[in-house]
Design a protein around this motif. Structure first.
Motif, PDB file in Angstrom:
ATOM      1  N   TYR A 490       0.842  -1.196   0.000  1.00 42.51           N
ATOM      2  CA  TYR A 490       0.000   0.000   0.000  1.00 42.51           C
ATOM      3  C   TYR A 490       0.881   1.251   0.000  1.00 42.51           C
ATOM      4  O   TYR A 490       0.687   2.156  -0.806  1.00 42.51           O
ATOM      5  CB  TYR A 490      -0.913  -0.034   1.220  1.00 42.51           C
ATOM      6  N   ILE A 518      -7.717   1.192   2.236  1.00 42.77           N
ATOM      7  CA  ILE A 518      -6.802   0.052   2.397  1.00 42.77           C
ATOM      8  C   ILE A 518      -7.500  -1.238   1.998  1.00 42.77           C
ATOM      9  O   ILE A 518      -6.947  -2.069   1.274  1.00 42.77           O
ATOM     10  CB  ILE A 518      -6.296  -0.030   3.854  1.00 42.77           C
ATOM     11  N   PHE A 521      -7.754  -1.564  -1.692  1.00 47.83           N
ATOM     12  CA  PHE A 521      -6.460  -1.899  -2.306  1.00 47.83           C
ATOM     13  C   PHE A 521      -6.119  -3.375  -2.095  1.00 47.83           C
ATOM     14  O   PHE A 521      -5.692  -4.067  -3.020  1.00 47.83           O
ATOM     15  CB  PHE A 521      -5.367  -1.016  -1.711  1.00 47.83           C
TER      16      PHE A 521
END
Length: 674
Positions: A490, A518, A521
């Motif tokens: 990330y 997050i 992702f």
């Protein structure tokens, strides 16, 4: 809905039979059709060319010349065409001469015994336009006439029959030219054969092939189903019934099955019997393992609740404090985690904030986390500085650390009244800071060594000053090191971008937005590490203004400016800047004295962070000078409205002006950068 094996087998064979039937029938039909089409095409062209070759050119010339229908040659050739038509079962047989846009008929064979209608016979010398002869519903029909003419103009016929399939019927047309002694075309034979009976035969052939193929394949499939049912389905059915009986009785030790087929099914029954002999012992072992796993799971659940209860989880945590907005969250990668956060009031003016990451995961990390958190809070509440807190806790954790675990820590103590934040970092991630109106950026502080890594380690502390509107974000490495299914990280750059997209939200919403980014992702990948975050936003800072209180009167203006001049001089402010500040003080204080109706007033000053801050507080009528429109200075003095220049001048002198009316008082703050 469950379907048994036999119906599935029958359905699959039926589908296979249909596919084979259709494939065989279509293949046979296509092969036969190709053969017949080629056969009739060769017949038509051969017969057409033969007729053209057998005719005497001089006879043809006489027939197509003026009055040719009255010549003996015409009668003789007409009878010949009729005989050829009858013997060859030709649909249409004609002697014609084409030109660019029409065709002239000289002989049109007519055999009434074949069903020809004399009324439809084309008379001698009839000239028919292509546009009249062509089928209006078939645009390609006209192209055939043009093709015939173009070939005729080149003194040749066609190499293969022309196919017509429209409202006029399904016909093959053969065209053969008659050449004179110079090789020039003088007429042509038009040989047309009706192919509808051939088409009917092919359709009948296709239906018969379907019936025959389906019957043969259907009988074969039925015989094969009987065979498979006996050899496969019935033994498998016995195995199924046997399995259901075992499941119903839960008796695995004494149950056996015997199947004699001499193939893999018999081998399967032997394997099934062996499995039963092992299953009972396995179930006993599984019961013991399951009970142990349930016990461990229950203990982990208790540990998870204990760990969660140790972290601040009630928000807002300090309902009576409106100077700041704080929120934190921890999402463990396992049932319990090694990350932790904490925040608590050391006293009424100091807020301690901690975020940490213990090496490892699971129960050992959680136990080390609870010890570390307790020691850090205890040291902070004793009044130590961040540097001293880390040094003390590091030495405590190094004692008897046989597991060689360690913890990274960021700690900060905020002086709420001034916004001064004293921090120290023990090997933890860089914090992110956003100034009011700006964007989040990493603050690359100097790291000390991790706690419990080496006894006697020394740590540095540093200061930050947070003003109203500033934000601080701290986190563990589970944020930056979150990994997707392709092992992409990330990263802090993506983290900063996500923070800036949500920088105007509350602290709770900021962390929720980042966590959602997050998760988006990472996708379907498993969570690699604990994800822990803490965010604080400064709402207001009660800076320590030095103030003078007096009655708002013009007679007291000099006393106010002298008081402020002394403070500015002590703060190292230049005379040039003091002069400008005095101009602003004169305007604001004069307005309070003249127009506000106030009976008391306070003027305060603070010099800090390369900034001069002035605060005017009075109990007069509410008046917000920040909303007053600036005067148009492009106009002459006679054209401008009276008043407004003083406030306009103050706005130009100072860098920031803010106003609020609170508790019956006007509060005006002026700020000037040094």
């Amino acid at each position: 809905m469950k379907i048994k094996l036999l119906p599935k087998f029958i359905i699959s064979l039926g589908i296979l039979g249909i596919v084979i039937t259709v494939a065989v029938s279509i293949f046979s039909y296509a092969t036969t059709k190709s053969y017949l089409n080629q056969l009739y095409a060769e017949r038509i062209m051969t017969n057409s060319n033969a007729i053209a070759a057998m005719l005497d050119v001089n006879d043809v010339k006489k027939i197509i010349s003026d009055g040719g229908e009255k010549t003996p040659e015409y009668k003789e050739m007409y009878d010949l065409f009729n005989k050829l038509k009858a013997d060859g079962e030709i649909t249409f047989l004609s002697l014609v001469v084409p030109d660019e846009d029409s065709v002239t008929f000289y002989i049109d064979a007519m055999v009434e015994e074949m069903g020809d209608d004399p009324a439809l016979q084309i008379p001698y010398g009839s000239n028919i336009l292509y546009t009249d002869a062509a089928n209006p519903n078939d645009p390609k029909d006209m192209e055939k006439y043009i093709t015939i003419w173009e070939n005729y103009a080149k003194n040749k016929g066609i190499d293969k029959p022309l196919v017509t399939d429209n409202d006029y019927g399904f016909n093959y047309t053969g065209i053969s030219v008659i050449l004179d002694e110079n090789g020039k075309a003088i007429a042509e034979i038009q040989y047309i054969l009706d192919m509808s009976e051939v088409r009917a035969y092919l359709n009948s052939f296709l239906v018969n092939m379907f019936i025959i193929s389906f019957a043969i394949i259907g009988i074969t499939i039925l015989a094969y189903i009987v065979f498979v049912r006996k050899i496969v389905i019935n033994p498998v059915g016995r195995l199924t019934d046997f399995t259901q009986e075992i499941t119903r009785t839960n008796d695995f030790g004494n149950q056996r099955i015997k199947i004699k087929t001499g193939d893999e099914i018999e081998s399967l029954s032997h394997a099934f019997n062996f499995m039963l002999s092992e299953l009972e012992e396995y179930i006993d072992n599984l019961s013991r393992v399951t009970a142990e796993k349930e016990r461990i799971g229950a203990e982990l659940d208790v540990a998870r609740h204990i760990q969660a209860s140790m972290l601040p989880s009630i928000f807002p945590p300090f309902p009576n404090r409106d100077e700041f907005d704080i929120f934190a969250s921890m999402t463990p990668a396992k049932e319990v985690g090694g990350d932790f956060y904490d925040f608590f009031l050391v006293d009424e003016d100091h807020l301690a904030m901690v975020i940490a990451d213990v090496s490892g995961k699971g129960i050992p990390a959680a136990m080390f986390m609870m010890i570390s958190k307790t020691l850090l809070k205890s040291a902070a509440q004793s009044g130590l500085s961040p540097k001293a807190i880390l040094e003390k806790v590091n030495n405590q954790l190094c004692e008897n650390n046989d597991a060689e675990m360690f913890v990274t820590v960021w700690i900060g103590i905020l002086e709420i009244s001034t916004g001064k934040l004293v921090c120290a970092n023990a090997g933890h991630e860089y914090p992110a800071i956003m100034r009011k109106g700006g964007s989040f950026e990493l603050y690359k502080d100097k790291h000390g060594f991790v706690l419990a890594g080496m006894e006697g380690s020394k740590y540095r502390e540093y200061e930050l000053v947070l003003s109203a509107g500033d934000r601080l974000f701290v986190y563990t490495d589970g944020v930056a090191e979150a990994t997707d299914s392709n092992n992409n990280l990330y990263g802090t750059d993506r983290m900063i971008d996500a923070l800036n997209k949500a920088k105007d939200l509350s602290s709770r919403e900021l962390l929720g937005s980042l966590h959602k980014d997050i998760d988006s992702f990472v996708g379907i990948a498993d969570q690699f590490d604990d994800i822990t975050m803490l965010s604080i936003q400064i709402k207001q800072v009660s800076s320590s203004f030095e103030e003078i209180s007096l009655k708002p009167s013009l007679d007291n203006l000099d006393q106010v400016t002298d008081f402020i001049d002394n403070l500015l001089s002590e703060g190292g402010v230049s005379n040039k800047l003091i002069f400008k500040v005095n101009m602003a003080i004169d305007e604001i204080y004069s307005n309070i004295a003249r127009y506000s109706g106030a009976t008391e007033a306070r003027v305060g000053c603070n010099v800090a962070e390369n900034k001069v801050s002035l605060r005017f507080v009075d109990n007069g009528s509410p008046y917000d000078p920040t909303v007053k429109e600036d005067p148009d200075t492009t106009l002459s003095a006679d054209e401008r409205e009276i008043g407004g220049l003083g406030i306009y001048m103050v706005k130009k002198i100072m860098d920031d002006i803010s106003y609020e009316y609170k508790d019956g008082r006007n509060i005006l703050i002026l700020e000037k950068n040094i």
